[in-house]
Motif scaffolding. Structure first.
Motif: not given
Length: 251
Positions: A113-140
């Motif tokens: 949160p508060g990164s210079f480049v805003p993102s729709t994906a936020l990490t609150y624990d960089r030990a488990l979810v490092p900055a730069g980790a990615w996610i893809v979600v699909e709905q049908s």
């Protein structure tokens, strides 16, 4: 003769002006395959789409999130759809009719949160979810029901994550995403009444999950996917991804 010459000169000027406008605006050309709304890195957006094949990973160069038509090839570097937070595809206004449905593919890279480049994906624990980790979600969503899929990468290898669809967009405060989305309001967490996507990251830090239900989603009722440090119905929130899920009817 002088009048005829003047008319001919005026006609030539009109033709020249039309040619300039045609070159500037593509006169005579309609939308073509591959035409997309202005690529803007760092913004999320949404468009209607067709079938939903599961992606193997994030589109190359995707930096902070977006939504693409799910029947298109993966986006090129930086090829994100522009749009504001209100510009979300939400399906039809009522019960789906024959051939109607909702499909989307959203992707993002986690940043604090508060990164210079805003993102729709936020990490609150960089030990488990490092900055730069990615996610893809699909709905049908079709008459037969709804399928939600998630694929993630860059996480702590071997960790068992909880994951659920939540009711509000992500926020700098992990609690801002609200409670679990529920088909019918109920006091307890129940995978049959909610959208659970628990998974365990493999040795490469990747994982995937899928949930299927024989119903659609309420319009505006589901707005994010939250990753938890533990599997099950609750747990510490370690990351969040805002997703413009489509739905029908009232929230």
């Amino acid at each position: 003769m002088a009048a005829a010459g003047a008319l001919a000169g005026a006609a030539a000027l009109v033709a020249l002006a039309a040619g300039v406008l045609g070159a500037a605006y593509g006169a005579g050309d309609g939308p073509r395959d591959g035409d997309r709304h202005g690529p803007v890195a760092g913004t999320g957006g949404a468009v209607p789409s067709g079938g939903v094949p599961l992606l193997g990973g994030p589109p190359g160069g995707a930096r902070s999130g977006g939504v693409q038509p799910s029947d298109a090839s993966p986006l090129a570097d930086g090829d994100l759809f522009s749009g504001s937070g209100e510009d979300r595809f939400s399906g039809s206004g009522g019960a789906p009719t024959g051939g109607e449905g909702v499909a989307l593919r959203a992707y993002g890279r986690f940043t604090p949160p508060g990164s210079f480049v805003p993102s729709t994906a936020l990490t609150y624990d960089r030990a488990l979810v490092p900055a730069g980790a990615w996610i893809v979600v699909e709905q049908s969503t079709e008459r037969s029901g709804t399928v939600v899929r998630a694929r993630v990468g860059g996480l702590r290898p071997g960790h068992a994550f909880g994951a659920h669809v939540h009711t509000a967009p992500c926020d700098a405060d992990p609690a801002g995403a609200g409670p679990h989305y529920q088909h019918r309001p109920a006091p307890g967490a129940d995978p049959a009444n909610e959208l659970w996507l628990d998974f365990t990251a493999d040795a490469a830090g990747e994982g995937n999950a899928e949930t299927r239900h024989d119903r659609g989603l309420r319009r505006g009722g589901a707005q994010s996917v939250v990753l938890h440090a533990e599997q099950g119905g609750a747990g510490t929130r370690v990351a969040c991804f805002t997703v413009p899920f489509g739905g029908y009817g009232a929230p």
